[in-house]
Design a protein around this motif. Structure first.
Motif: not given
Length: 357
Positions: A201, A208, A211-213, A215, A272-273
C-alpha cells in the motif's frame, strides 16, 4: 525448534481458538474450586419452613464426590493439554515460504515476511529475489539478470520443500518489480499449493492482505468475437490500472489482432479485494482459453495492473494446456514504449526467455 514450539504455544494461548484450550479454561477453575474446599449452602423458604441444601467438600460422601470431580476435571485438563501439544506439533510441520521480489531503487520498506498475518500457520522462510541490479534511473536495463535469478527459484523451493507433505506447505507472494517479472514469479509458483498474495500500500507504506469488499466491477472484453478460427497470434491488452493504448501496442505488434480486457472503474487502488481478484483472474483465464479454442498458439500480452494482480494472473496460467505467452514491459520514457518482453516457461518452453527490442 524449541523456540518455534514456544512461539507457537504462545500463539495458541493468546491468539487461537481450539478445543484443547477451551477444555483447559473449563477445567482449571473447577480444579481450583475442589482444591480450596468448596462449601455450598442454599436456603429456599417454603410453606413448611425453610428448605436447606448444603454441600461441604471436606466431609463424608461429599469428599468422595469432590475426589470424583477432581479426577474428571484433571482428565479434562490433561486432554486439553494433549490436544494443544498435538496441534502445536502439527503446526510445527507446516512451512510458509514467503517470496518477495524487490525491484525498486533505494527500497526502504518493511520486509514482506514481517507482515504475514498471524493466522497463516507455519514456520516462515523468506526468499528474497532482488532484481535491482541493472537499474538506471528507475528502469531495469539488464532484465536478463532478473530473469536468471527468478529462474533459480524452483530449485530453491524444491530444496525447502524436500521431505514435506504438500498439504503442509503454503506460499506468500508479494513484490514491487516490473510486471513481466511478477507474472513470471506467479507462473513459477503457480496455484497448486495454498498461496496468499499480498500487496504494498503506497499510501500507508505497508504490506497488506487483500481484505476489502468486492465492488462487483469486472473486465469488459472487446474484440474476442472477431478472432476467427485459425488465427495463431493475438495481442491481448489488459487494462486493470492504467490504460493500454493501441498506438503503443502497434509499435511492437503492427499486424496482430487486438483483444482488450478493460476493468470498469479501474485505478491504482481498485484491487484490494481477494474475491474480486479471483473473479478477474477467472475472466482472464476464460479469455485465454477462448483464444486457445480458436486456434491461437501465441499471445502477446500487454498488462497494466497492480503487482498483486500481475502475480495472480501468473499463478492461474496453466503451464501445459494454454498458448505460449510473452509479456511486454512498458517504459514511458522509451521511444519503443515496450523495449523488452519475457516469454514465459509454458506450452513446452522449459525456461523463461528475454525478448530484447
Amino acid at each position: 525448534m524449541f523456540n518455534h514450539f514456544v512461539r507457537a504455544l504462545i500463539d495458541w494461548a493468546f491468539r487461537r481458538r481450539s478445543v484443547g484450550l477451551t477444555l483447559i479454561r473449563i477445567g482449571l477453575p473447577l480444579i481450583g474450586l475442589v482444591l480450596v474446599g468448596l462449601t455450598v449452602g442454599v436456603t429456599i423458604p417454603t410453606a413448611d419452613g425453610p428448605f436447606v441444601f448444603s454441600w461441604d467438600s471436606a466431609g463424608g460422601g461429599s469428599a468422595l464426590l469432590s475426589w470424583s470431580v477432581f479426577i474428571v476435571v484433571t482428565f479434562i485438563v490433561l486432554l486439553g493439554a494433549a490436544l494443544i501439544i498435538r496441534d502445536v506439533h502439527r503446526e510445527g510441520r507446516q512451512k510458509v515460504i514467503v517470496i518477495e521480489a524487490r525491484g525498486l531503487r533505494d527500497w526502504q520498506g518493511e520486509a514482506l515476511e514481517k507482515a504475514v498475518p498471524a493466522l497463516v500457520k507455519g514456520r516462515r522462510e523468506q526468499v528474497m529475489v532482488d532484481v535491482r541490479q541493472g537499474l538506471v534511473d528507475g528502469q531495469i536495463v539488464s532484465p536478463e539478470v532478473a530473469i536468471r535469478r527468478l529462474s533459480s527459484i524452483p530449485d530453491d523451493i524444491s530444496r525447502r520443500c524436500a521431505g514435506l507433505d504438500r498439504a503442509d506447505i503454503s506460499f506468500v507472494l508479494g513484490g514491487l518489480a516490473p510486471v513481466p517479472l511478477l507474472f513470471l514469479l506467479g507462473v513459477i509458483v503457480d496455484d497448486e499449493s495454498h498461496t496468499l498474495i499480498m500487496d504494498w500500500d503506497r499510501t500507508r507504506r505497508m504490506w497488506r492482505p487483500l481484505d476489502e469488499e468486492d465492488d462487483g466491477k469486472r473486465f469488459t472484453v472487446v474484440g474476442l468475437d472477431v478472432v476467427s478460427s485459425g488465427t495463431t497470434r493475438v495481442a491481448l491488452c489488459v487494462s486493470a490500472s492504467y490504460d493500454v493504448l493501441d498506438a503503443d501496442v502497434r509499435q511492437v505488434e503492427p499486424t496482430a489482432l487486438i483483444v482488450r480486457m478493460e476493468l470498469e472503474g479501474r485505478s491504482t487502488a481498485s484491487h484490494w479485494s481477494e474475491h474480486k481478484q479471483q473473479q478477474l483472474a477467472q475472466q482472464f483465464l476464460d479469455v485465454v482459453m477462448a483464444l486457445a479454442r480458436r486456434g491461437v498458439t501465441d499471445i502477446a500480452l500487454f498488462l497494466a495492473a497492480p503487482a498483486s494482480i500481475s502475480l495472480r494472473f501468473g499463478t492461474v496460467y496453466d503451464k501445459r494446456n494454454l498458448p505460449q505467452v510473452e509479456l511486454n514491459q512498458f517504459e514511458q520514457a522509451d521511444p519503443k514504449k515496450y523495449p523488452w518482453a519475457v516469454r514465459m516457461p509454458v506450452a513446452g518452453l522449459t525456461q523463461a526467455q528475454l525478448i530484447q527490442r
